[in-house]
Enzyme design. Structure first.
Site, mmCIF file in Angstrom:
data_model
loop_
_atom_site.group_PDB
_atom_site.id
_atom_site.type_symbol
_atom_site.label_atom_id
_atom_site.label_comp_id
_atom_site.label_asym_id
_atom_site.label_seq_id
_atom_site.Cartn_x
_atom_site.Cartn_y
_atom_site.Cartn_z
ATOM 1 C CD GLU A 49 -2.771 1.120 2.618
ATOM 2 O OE1 GLU A 49 -2.590 0.220 3.412
ATOM 3 O OE2 GLU A 49 -3.519 2.024 2.871
ATOM 4 N NE ARG A 274 3.256 -7.191 10.724
ATOM 5 C CZ ARG A 274 2.559 -6.580 9.757
ATOM 6 N NH1 ARG A 274 1.830 -7.315 8.936
ATOM 7 N NH2 ARG A 274 3.043 -5.531 9.101
ATOM 8 C CE LYS A 284 3.138 0.237 4.872
ATOM 9 N NZ LYS A 284 2.292 0.132 3.411
#
Ligand code: ATP
Ligand code: MG
Length: 576
Positions: A49, A274, A284
């Protein structure tokens, strides 16, 4: 953890080392190959994204996607998951492309944007609405939460759930036409409000948002939710193996439900763990906060775990890829030691970084018996790990700089470096013996006086076989070039930076000593013309690289990593 042996490869090639250990995702693909699923095709994608810069966690995902496809002769797409208009920016798109390329991966002509599929997604939304599989709801976000139920209590049907297909279609068209305010209506999939999986309790497919999009401008005022964009984009691109992180495991039934209802390409979602690293935050949102609050100098601050940050710090793409391949993938989230990443950085730099001499905390040495104005060019080996690297000349003269730490007027026990009466070897220079010191008004040593032995030229032992216990580095004072050196420590003081007292956030754990700027460092003259990005080992000090802030005549270096490898010790201690 036992580290598999890995081969390093030139940047640009995406091939997996032959010795790469298998993992459950690879095993799924091997199984699919056996049954000739999708005619043996493997197509993956990396779907960021564009709402921030990529970090080390993304590097893990990038390596997985590109390596797996490459191993099976498949391809990997780069797809921007840009369904959220308010947060996404072109700056992020460019930085993401740059980071993937720098890691050495190539999406060729397969650069896509979820926003390119908005027309198709809307057409599918219409199709589901017509078929009675989606409806327009007027509940507010708060009401919807209330109706949704909990993990233990089933949800309740919305009072609007039983609108006719025709009424839903009209409302959907009016939503699209911009007749309704933000948040006043949604399009929801009609699945099951009593499902034990909350994701199946009539999830929202579209929301109203009158906002400009970085690519579609003001064409749309309704935007698809992640769950009605991601999987559909996968199908459009005929992604065979859609690899994502574990938090999406519970979304998989919904992912599959849309595929079945729409009868589109059956991409398969596979989840992995992750990456979490000690002393590091990989989010982020939190990294953005550090940038916005000015806690770091920007997204590419060398203390940041962003790809652009570690790149500026001097990490190599090969080191990062070797690290990602070594940690592998699993089905449970854990945490990896930062020391392990640093181990891979050292291992790679050890092979490729030329050795040079630099003094970060200079102390003047005067060799009283060395002829004034004499300069000798000493032969120095560029890299003992690389026979091809050759050697260079380093000037030696009567006045030198050594590290302050390499001299003690009163040496503690077991201190074998320079001190009054003590003889040491100057690397590639001579044996020198300290004969005295000069002090300033405050009683501090400002000059160390020495005598050299001409029979030890090149730093070789003298004919009488005399030995010294210590070899130290040095830089000739009249030839030294000055530089600024930025020394970094961990950005956070806690292994888990999110561990805070009530009322605090992770910034409470920022390390106040994460950056130390050293001015007036003395470097051997061969470094004078080094270009930004060049990497070196400063003998006995660590690996350093030239920062883009450098200007001709005023070099700036970043310390990439110190020399001491703590990983091997951790590995032994934990008995892994
Ligand atoms: P963040 O929480 O930092 O915003 P994200 O998952 O929202 O991360 P995306 O841009 O959506 O970021 O991620 C793109 C891809 O990278 C996704 O497939 C995601 O699963 C993967 N990814 C993101 N963070 C990690 C991580 N820490 N470890 C492994 N993969 C990750
Ligand atoms: Mg995300």
């Amino acid at each position: 953890m036992k580290l598999p042996s890995l081969t390093t490869e030139a940047s640009g090639s995406a091939h997996v080392p032959a010795a790469a250990p298998s993992n459950f995702i690879r095993d799924i693909i091997l199984e699919d190959q056996k049954t000739n699923k999708h005619g043996g095709q493997v197509q993956t994608r990396f779907p960021p994204e564009p709402n921030g810069y990529l970090h080390l966690g993304h590097a893990k995902s990038i390596c997985l996607n590109f390596d797996l496809a490459a191993e099976f002769g498949g391809k990997t797409n780069l797809r921007f998951d840009d369904t959220n208009p308010s947060k996404e920016e072109t700056e992020y798109v460019e930085s993401i492309k740059d980071s993937v390329r720098w890691l050495g991966f190539d999406w060729e002509d397969r650069l896509f944007y979820a926003s390119d599929y908005f027309d198709q997604l809307y057409a599918w939304a219409v199709q589901l609405t017509k078929g009675g599989k989606a409806y327009v709801d007027d509940l507010s976000a708060d009401q919807m939460r209330e109706y949704r139920g909990t993990l233990t209590a089933p949800g309740r049907d919305s009072p609007h759930r039983n609108r006719t297909a025709e009424e839903n279609l009209q409302l959907l068209e009016r939503m699209r036409a911009g007749e309704f305010a933000d948040g006043s209506r949604t399009l929801r999939a009609k699945i099951d409000m009593a499902s034990p999986n909350l994701n199946l309790r009539d999830p929202v497919m579209y929301r109203i948002l009158h906002a400009e999009h970085h690519r579609t401008g003001s064409k749309w005022c309704i935007y698809p939710m992640y769950d009605f964009a991601h999987g559909q984009s996968d199908s459009i691109e005929r992604i065979t193996h859609s690899i994502c992180t574990l938090e999406f495991e519970d979304h998989r039934p919904l992912y599959n439900w849309f595929i079945e209802q729409l009868e589109i390409f059956p991409s398969r979602q596979i989840e992995f763990d992750r990456l979490n690293l000690t002393y590091t935050l990989l989010s982020k949102r939190k990294l953005l906060q550090l940038v916005e609050e000015g806690r770091v100098r920007g997204w590419d601050d060398p203390r940041m775990p962003t790809i652009s940050g570690i790149r500026r710090r001097g990490y190599t793409p090969e080191a990062i890829k070797n690290f990602c391949r070594a940690i592998g993938v699993s089905k449970t989230n854990g945490s990896i030691e930062l020391a392990m990443l640093e181990h891979f950085v050292r291992e790679d730099l050890n092979k490729r970084a030329p050795r040079v001499m630099a003094v970060l905390h200079p102390l003047k040495v005067i060799i009283d018996n060395y002829p004034e104005n004499q300069v000798e060019e000493m032969e120095a080996v560029n890299n003992p790990e690389d026979p091809e690297a050759g050697s260079r000349k380093v000037p030696f003269s009567r006045e030198l700089y050594i590290e302050q730490d390499d001299f003690r007027e009163v040496p503690p026990k077991q201190y074998y470096r320079l001190s009054p009466g003590r003889e040491v070897r100057l690397r590639y220079g001579y044996f020198v013996t300290c004969t005295g010191v000069t002090k300033n008004g405050r009683g501090e040593v400002v000059e160390v006086h020495c005598a050299y032995d001409p029979a030890t030229r090149g730093g070789n032992s003298p004919p009488d076989g005399r030995k010294v216990k210590s070899t130290i580095h040095w830089v000739s004072a009249p030839h030294a070039i000055e530089a600024e050196v930025r020394v970094y420590e961990n950005l956070f003081t806690k292994e888990d930076p999110d561990q805070v007292e009530a009322g605090q956030d992770f910034t409470a754990n920022l390390n106040p000593r994460s950056l130390e700027i050293l001015k007036g460092c003395k470097l051997e003259p061969s470094l004078e013309k080094s270009a930004p990005g060049s990497r070196f080992q400063f003998e006995r000090l660590g690996y350093f690289c030239v920062d883009p802030d450098s200007r001709p005549g005023s070099l700036v270096f970043n310390r990439t990593v110190a020399l001491k490898d703590t990983w091997t010790k951790i590995e032994k201690k934990s008995g892994k």
